[in-house]
Scaffold this active site. Structure first.
Site, PDB file in Angstrom:
ATOM      1  N   ASP A 190       4.955  -1.484  -9.207  1.00  0.00           N
ATOM      2  CA  ASP A 190       5.091  -0.646 -10.403  1.00  0.00           C
ATOM      3  C   ASP A 190       6.459   0.009 -10.539  1.00  0.00           C
ATOM      4  O   ASP A 190       6.746   0.607 -11.578  1.00  0.00           O
ATOM      5  CB  ASP A 190       4.011   0.458 -10.385  1.00  0.00           C
ATOM      6  CG  ASP A 190       2.618  -0.113 -10.518  1.00  0.00           C
ATOM      7  OD1 ASP A 190       2.427  -0.985 -11.372  1.00  0.00           O
ATOM      8  OD2 ASP A 190       1.719   0.298  -9.767  1.00  0.00           O
TER       9      ASP A 190
ATOM     10  N   HIS B 159       2.036   1.816  -0.531  1.00  0.00           N
ATOM     11  CA  HIS B 159       0.945   0.887  -0.819  1.00  0.00           C
ATOM     12  C   HIS B 159      -0.045   0.911   0.322  1.00  0.00           C
ATOM     13  O   HIS B 159       0.346   1.052   1.477  1.00  0.00           O
ATOM     14  CB  HIS B 159       1.495  -0.538  -1.007  1.00  0.00           C
ATOM     15  CG  HIS B 159       0.512  -1.447  -1.660  1.00  0.00           C
ATOM     16  ND1 HIS B 159      -0.448  -2.120  -0.941  1.00  0.00           N
ATOM     17  CD2 HIS B 159       0.318  -1.751  -2.956  1.00  0.00           C
ATOM     18  CE1 HIS B 159      -1.193  -2.812  -1.788  1.00  0.00           C
ATOM     19  NE2 HIS B 159      -0.751  -2.623  -3.014  1.00  0.00           N
TER      20      HIS B 159
HETATM   21  N1  CMC Z   1       5.289   9.764  -2.191  1.00  0.00           N
HETATM   22  C1  CMC Z   1       5.276  10.653  -1.162  1.00  0.00           C
HETATM   23  N2  CMC Z   1       4.496  10.508  -0.071  1.00  0.00           N
HETATM   24  C2  CMC Z   1       3.682   9.449  -0.029  1.00  0.00           C
HETATM   25  C3  CMC Z   1       3.635   8.498  -1.067  1.00  0.00           C
HETATM   26  C4  CMC Z   1       4.488   8.689  -2.178  1.00  0.00           C
HETATM   27  N3  CMC Z   1       4.504   7.813  -3.184  1.00  0.00           N
HETATM   28  N4  CMC Z   1       2.719   7.552  -0.752  1.00  0.00           N
HETATM   29  C5  CMC Z   1       2.209   7.897   0.429  1.00  0.00           C
HETATM   30  N5  CMC Z   1       2.792   9.039   0.877  1.00  0.00           N
HETATM   31  C6  CMC Z   1       2.561   9.704   2.162  1.00  0.00           C
HETATM   32  C7  CMC Z   1       1.242  10.489   2.173  1.00  0.00           C
HETATM   33  O1  CMC Z   1       1.449  11.816   1.770  1.00  0.00           O
HETATM   34  C8  CMC Z   1       0.837  10.363   3.625  1.00  0.00           C
HETATM   35  O2  CMC Z   1       1.634  11.252   4.347  1.00  0.00           O
HETATM   36  P1  CMC Z   1       1.027  11.957   5.703  1.00  0.00           P
HETATM   37  O3  CMC Z   1       0.816  10.835   6.670  1.00  0.00           O
HETATM   38  O4  CMC Z   1       2.076  12.934   6.114  1.00  0.00           O
HETATM   39  O5  CMC Z   1      -0.265  12.609   5.271  1.00  0.00           O
HETATM   40  C9  CMC Z   1       1.286   8.950   4.006  1.00  0.00           C
HETATM   41  O6  CMC Z   1       2.382   8.662   3.130  1.00  0.00           O
HETATM   42  C10 CMC Z   1       0.191   7.888   3.836  1.00  0.00           C
HETATM   43  O7  CMC Z   1      -0.274   7.966   2.508  1.00  0.00           O
HETATM   44  P2  CMC Z   1      -1.800   7.774   2.087  1.00  0.00           P
HETATM   45  O8  CMC Z   1      -2.048   8.548   0.833  1.00  0.00           O
HETATM   46  O9  CMC Z   1      -2.691   8.025   3.251  1.00  0.00           O
HETATM   47  O10 CMC Z   1      -1.808   6.204   1.796  1.00  0.00           O
HETATM   48  P3  CMC Z   1      -2.868   5.413   0.933  1.00  0.00           P
HETATM   49  O11 CMC Z   1      -2.883   4.047   1.438  1.00  0.00           O
HETATM   50  O12 CMC Z   1      -4.157   6.143   0.859  1.00  0.00           O
HETATM   51  O13 CMC Z   1      -2.244   5.463  -0.561  1.00  0.00           O
HETATM   52  C11 CMC Z   1      -0.984   4.894  -2.469  1.00  0.00           C
HETATM   53  C12 CMC Z   1      -1.544   4.418  -1.135  1.00  0.00           C
HETATM   54  C13 CMC Z   1      -0.413   3.704  -3.226  1.00  0.00           C
HETATM   55  C14 CMC Z   1      -2.107   5.501  -3.322  1.00  0.00           C
HETATM   56  C15 CMC Z   1       0.109   5.942  -2.221  1.00  0.00           C
HETATM   57  O14 CMC Z   1       1.177   5.367  -1.503  1.00  0.00           O
HETATM   58  C16 CMC Z   1       0.633   6.568  -3.509  1.00  0.00           C
HETATM   59  O15 CMC Z   1       0.053   7.561  -3.978  1.00  0.00           O
HETATM   60  N6  CMC Z   1       1.734   6.023  -4.125  1.00  0.00           N
HETATM   61  C17 CMC Z   1       2.202   6.507  -5.404  1.00  0.00           C
HETATM   62  C18 CMC Z   1       1.395   5.909  -6.530  1.00  0.00           C
HETATM   63  C19 CMC Z   1       1.715   4.444  -6.739  1.00  0.00           C
HETATM   64  O16 CMC Z   1       2.856   4.044  -6.805  1.00  0.00           O
HETATM   65  N7  CMC Z   1       0.670   3.627  -6.905  1.00  0.00           N
HETATM   66  C20 CMC Z   1       0.801   2.187  -7.162  1.00  0.00           C
HETATM   67  C21 CMC Z   1       0.343   1.378  -5.995  1.00  0.00           C
HETATM   68  S1  CMC Z   1       0.816  -0.347  -6.097  1.00  0.00           S
HETATM   69  C22 CMC Z   1       0.031  -1.042  -7.458  1.00  0.00           C
HETATM   70  C23 CMC Z   1      -1.397  -0.782  -7.596  1.00  0.00           C
HETATM   71  O17 CMC Z   1      -2.183  -0.867  -6.664  1.00  0.00           O
HETATM   72  O18 CMC Z   1      -1.787  -0.498  -8.698  1.00  0.00           O
END
Ligand code: CMC
Length: 434
Positions: free
Chosen positions: A368, A311
């Site tokens: 989720d 998140h």
């Molecule tokens: N699986 C694997 N790696 C992950 C995941 C994941 N679900 N989420 C983040 N990471 C890794 C990402 O690759 C990055 O690694 P590194 O530092 O080595 O580059 C690190 O964690 C930070 O991730 P980020 O993409 O910079 O974080 P963000 O804040 O931009 O993204 C997120 C947040 C929710 C989009 C992401 O965690 C994600 O894609 N999660 C899976 C989709 C998901 O479950 N979404 C629902 C979110 S909660 C409800 C809502 O808002 O709707």
């Protein structure tokens, strides 16, 4: 409600020989921000913050979220209390009016919701023109946008009729969602019934048929009620920002909410609830080969991520996820449903929480991860999960839109960029181009 406080302290920004003082702002719960609103004018510099990871786009008094401690409050009330003790429509009222309704206010709100439950009959023909496998999210977005043509009272003074329009939207979104489902399976539409509760009415429109009357079960209503409350607002997330962005140009409420629905649809946001179930099913059918999916999620050359983990704001367990996980066993038990995906989900969580990759990045289950297990248990088809999220989030979107429009500090949302394209080029007429 506390206004944003300008502290007498400043941050200093040094660029070359010049030092600039930037005011420090403080929110009601101690959140700190550096006010850069004069930065461009005073220094000629913009800031660079892809994905707005570090930027507050507005001040808001609706929802408080502390991502380190796992705290979520709507209008000052803990999410745990609201999810346990309230009806969804009480929470919708709270978000809209900054006050939990007393009995009389709740009755008035309920009456409005009942009054507005029907769709204009002409709108019903629209459903005939979507292909049967159309995504219910695209239908929802189109139909909500279209409401503006049938109920244009927001036109002259958008804030004057906001309470009626909010009630109209909160009521009709259920009808639109259920009708889109009925059309997709070729069943006759079931009209809303005012003797049923907000959630009961929706469930009846979804599942009642002329050959098998649906009995609204209190346990199912309670489960849906809890899920809607848990989704009702979440400060400046992607879809809420989309709602505010469209509304900031003077866009009408329906158009703004329609934009929010489209933003929610994506798998990184609300679409994750559907993606989680697809992922759990894939693991199940792959003989519970967790290792394979964990390796894919860690592989930087593979776009796959573990849906339902991580998140932007929470660096600990999402408090909504905690409540939903707890509710899962109870609801499945009461409904006598056994779902192998629940065991798959629990095992996957266990593995993830003991794996350094996820520990080091603070990746915990989010809202989720377990919600789809409950939706499945109460009979909601997978492609409707994100629609359920939208039903829950609607009062939050409307409250945020209203707050933005009432705030004299609101400006059209228009970020800057750092240009990386070609420098100025000499134009060549068609015949002279290489
Ligand atoms: N699986 C694997 N790696 C992950 C995941 C994941 N679900 N989420 C983040 N990471 C890794 C990402 O690759 C990055 O690694 P590194 O530092 O080595 O580059 C690190 O964690 C930070 O991730 P980020 O993409 O910079 O974080 P963000 O804040 O931009 O993204 C997120 C947040 C929710 C989009 C992401 O965690 C994600 O894609 N999660 C899976 C989709 C998901 O479950 N979404 C629902 C979110 S909660 C409800 C809502 O808002 O709707």
């Amino acid at each position: 409600m506390t206004d944003i406080v300008k502290k007498n302290t400043h941050a200093q920004l040094i660029i070359g020989d010049n030092t600039y003082e930037l005011p420090i702002l403080k929110g009601a719960e101690g959140d700190k921000a550096i006010d850069i609103s004069r930065l461009l004018k005073d220094t000629g510099f913009t800031t660079y913050d892809v994905g707005s990871k570090n930027s507050a786009s507005c001040s808001s008094s609706i929802t408080y979220l502390n991502g380190d401690k796992g705290i979520l409050r709507y209008r000052g009330y803990d999410i745990e209390d609201l999810a346990e003790k309230c009806l969804f429509i009480e929470v919708a009222y709270l978000l809209l009016h900054n006050k939990l309704p007393n009995r009389e206010e709740l009755e008035e709100f309920r009456t409005l919701l009942e009054e507005y439950a029907l769709l204009h009959e002409d709108m019903i023909h629209f459903f005939d023109h979507f292909p049967p496998n159309a995504s219910p999210m695209s239908i929802l977005s189109v139909m909500v946008n279209t409401l503006h043509n049938y109920y244009p009272e927001m036109g002259d003074d958008p804030l004057l009729n906001i309470n009626n329009t909010a009630s109209r939207l909160i009521s009709k979104i259920r009808t639109i969602a259920a009708f889109s489902y009925k059309k997709s399976i070729g069943h006759p539409l079931v009209y809303p019934r005012n003797d049923l509760s907000y959630c009961g009415n929706f469930l009846n429109m979804m599942f009642d048929t002329p050959v098998r009357p649906y009995t609204v079960q209190p346990e199912v209503v309670a489960a849906m009620n809890k899920l809607l409350i848990l989704h009702a607002d979440h400060e400046q997330n992607c879809s809420t920002s989309a709602v505010r962005l469209v509304g900031s140009s003077g866009g009408n409420l329906y158009a703004s909410i329609s934009a929010g629905i489209n933003a929610l649809w994506g798998p990184l946001h609300g679409g994750a609830n559907e993606a989680v179930i697809q992922m759990l099913e894939a693991i199940y059918h792959d003989g519970a080969d967790y290792k394979k999916y964990i390796a894919k999620a860690k592989d930087k050359n593979d776009p796959f991520r573990l849906s339902g983990f991580g998140h932007r704001v929470y660096k600990t367990y999402d408090p909504r996820g905690t409540i939903i996980k707890k509710a899962c066993d109870g609801i499945l038990n009461v409904l006598n449903v056994s779902d192998p995906l629940l065991e798959i989900a629990k095992t996957l969580e266990e593995i993830v929480r003991n794996d350094d990759y996820f520990i080091n990045r603070n990746l915990y289950p989010n809202v989720d991860f377990y919600s789809g297990i409950i939706y499945r248990a109460i009979g909601i088809p997978t492609n409707m999960f994100t629609v359920m999220f939208a039903l829950g989030r609607l009062p939050g979107w409307i409250s945020q839109w209203k707050e933005m429009r009432e705030d004299p500090a609101t400006k059209i949302h228009r970020p800057r960029q750092v240009y990386t394209g070609e420098p100025a080029r000499i134009f060549a007429p068609l015949g002279e181009r290489l």
